[in-house]
Design a protein around this motif. Structure first.
Motif, mmCIF file in Angstrom:
data_model
loop_
_atom_site.group_PDB
_atom_site.id
_atom_site.type_symbol
_atom_site.label_atom_id
_atom_site.label_comp_id
_atom_site.label_asym_id
_atom_site.label_seq_id
_atom_site.Cartn_x
_atom_site.Cartn_y
_atom_site.Cartn_z
ATOM 1 N N ASN A 195 10.503 21.442 33.156
ATOM 2 C CA ASN A 195 11.024 21.058 34.543
ATOM 3 C C ASN A 195 10.913 19.832 35.136
ATOM 4 O O ASN A 195 11.735 19.179 35.720
ATOM 5 C CB ASN A 195 10.186 22.295 35.511
ATOM 6 C CG ASN A 195 10.550 23.620 35.073
ATOM 7 O OD1 ASN A 195 11.638 23.961 34.547
ATOM 8 N ND2 ASN A 195 9.595 24.546 35.534
ATOM 9 N N LEU A 196 9.854 19.238 34.693
ATOM 10 C CA LEU A 196 9.533 17.714 35.033
ATOM 11 C C LEU A 196 10.544 16.812 34.455
ATOM 12 O O LEU A 196 10.990 15.929 35.236
ATOM 13 C CB LEU A 196 8.236 17.180 34.730
ATOM 14 C CG LEU A 196 7.984 15.699 34.984
ATOM 15 C CD1 LEU A 196 8.100 15.594 36.437
ATOM 16 C CD2 LEU A 196 6.310 15.386 34.862
ATOM 17 N N ALA A 197 11.002 16.977 33.181
ATOM 18 C CA ALA A 197 11.920 15.939 32.436
ATOM 19 C C ALA A 197 13.229 16.374 33.295
ATOM 20 O O ALA A 197 13.882 15.473 33.618
ATOM 21 C CB ALA A 197 12.220 16.599 31.208
ATOM 22 N N LYS A 198 13.607 17.741 33.512
ATOM 23 C CA LYS A 198 14.848 17.915 34.280
ATOM 24 C C LYS A 198 15.006 17.537 35.758
ATOM 25 O O LYS A 198 15.951 16.904 36.158
ATOM 26 C CB LYS A 198 14.932 19.592 34.401
ATOM 27 C CG LYS A 198 15.355 20.251 33.060
ATOM 28 C CD LYS A 198 15.228 21.694 33.141
ATOM 29 C CE LYS A 198 15.464 22.368 31.735
ATOM 30 N NZ LYS A 198 15.564 23.913 32.008
ATOM 31 N N ALA A 199 13.761 17.590 36.435
ATOM 32 C CA ALA A 199 13.696 16.879 37.910
ATOM 33 C C ALA A 199 13.983 15.252 37.800
ATOM 34 O O ALA A 199 14.540 14.812 38.841
ATOM 35 C CB ALA A 199 12.355 17.253 38.337
ATOM 36 N N LEU A 200 13.291 14.815 36.907
ATOM 37 C CA LEU A 200 13.381 13.378 36.738
ATOM 38 C C LEU A 200 14.891 12.809 36.386
ATOM 39 O O LEU A 200 15.528 11.956 36.846
ATOM 40 C CB LEU A 200 12.533 12.840 35.657
ATOM 41 C CG LEU A 200 11.171 12.799 36.061
ATOM 42 C CD1 LEU A 200 10.158 12.407 34.690
ATOM 43 C CD2 LEU A 200 10.755 11.701 36.908
#
Length: 297
Positions: A195-200
């Protein structure tokens, strides 16, 4: 007494003397008093019971050493995961800064994806051919890529915990299933990183901040589970020392049952040699027309 009777008596004395001498020689050279059950039936029976108990300790020792190696490897893996999660939090915090350009965030997202890949690789660590975090499932890779999963990976193990017997009344947990450690529904390491990778890559600063908070929650959960390995390692190390002392004790007790101290063995050997020399000398006298009884009298 007939000549035949005298000859038989002499032969019997010589055989007994020679057997006693050979026994004394063997005891002096080996330090072992009981080589066969007939040497001392009571001691031989006690030895059988002692060896059975020692074999049990040997098995516990093997279990302890193998389990300790497994736990230490798992502990090292989780330590690496904790380090990676801390790095991900740092990246997420940096990425949430509104001054970052889209290109900056894409670069940070790539770093987070790299962390995710590294964590999955660690989660798939094996020990003696078995998945370290697959529960009790055998012959499976704990996590495999799955495009249909929200985390991008599927867990193939089970949720079983493996407890190993390392003493008569002591069992130690030696594993944490990957579903608990890496893909816990309440604080999923893989989900948080994904999710962090997608948000970034495509989210807002708020999205990135929220995803970073999820990483922090996952880190807390992993750290709590990490303590299980620390406790297991301490228990196993302590038990390994205890079992080593037990092994020394069994060896000492075995020696006391079947062994003979050097001084006694030498004394017995000297007596047997003296007795044998006396018997042979007596036999030589008898061969000169005297009976053994006449000589001894």
């Amino acid at each position: 007494m007939s000549n035949l009777s005298i000859a038989n008596s002499i032969s019997s004395y010589i055989q007994q003397s020679e057997q006693a001498l050979q026994t004394a020689i063997s005891q002096a050279s080996t330090g072992i008093r009981v080589s066969t059950p007939s040497d001392d039936p009571a001691s031989a029976a006690a030895l059988v019971g002692l060896q059975a108990a020692a074999a049990t300790v040997d098995q516990y020792t093997s279990n302890t050493q193998t389990s300790l190696s497994q736990v230490q490897l798992a502990d090292s893996v989780v330590t690496s995961v904790v380090s990676l999660l801390n790095r991900a939090i740092t990246l997420g915090t940096e990425g949430a800064n509104s001054t970052n350009s889209s290109v900056d965030r894409q670069s940070i997202a790539a770093d987070v994806n790299g962390i995710l890949t590294s964590v999955v690789s660690l989660a798939n660590t094996t020990f003696q051919g078995q998945s370290l975090f697959g529960g009790t499932a055998s012959g499976t890779t704990a996590f495999t890529a799955d495009a249909t999963s929200s985390t991008g990976y599927t867990y193939n193990g089970n949720s079983n915990i493996n407890k190993i017997s390392v003493g008569d009344t002591l069992t130690v947990q030696v594993n944490i299933p990957g579903s608990t450690l890496f893909d816990n529904p309440s604080a999923s390491v893989l989900g948080a990183l994904s999710n962090l990778a997608k948000a970034l890559a495509s989210g807002t600063s708020a999205d990135i901040g929220s995803a970073t908070n999820d990483i922090s929650s996952a880190l807390t959960a992993v750290s709590q589970q990490h303590a299980v390995y620390g406790s297991a390692s301490n228990q196993l190390t302590s038990q390994e020392s205890f079992l080593a002392q037990e092994t020394v004790s069994f060896t000492s007790r075995e020696t006391s049952i079947v062994g003979i101290d050097a001084a006694t063995a030498i004394e017995n050997l000297n007596q047997a040699q003296t007795s044998n020399s006396t018997v042979l000398a007596a036999a030589a006298k008898v061969s000169q027309q005297k009976t053994l009884l006449d000589y001894l009298n």
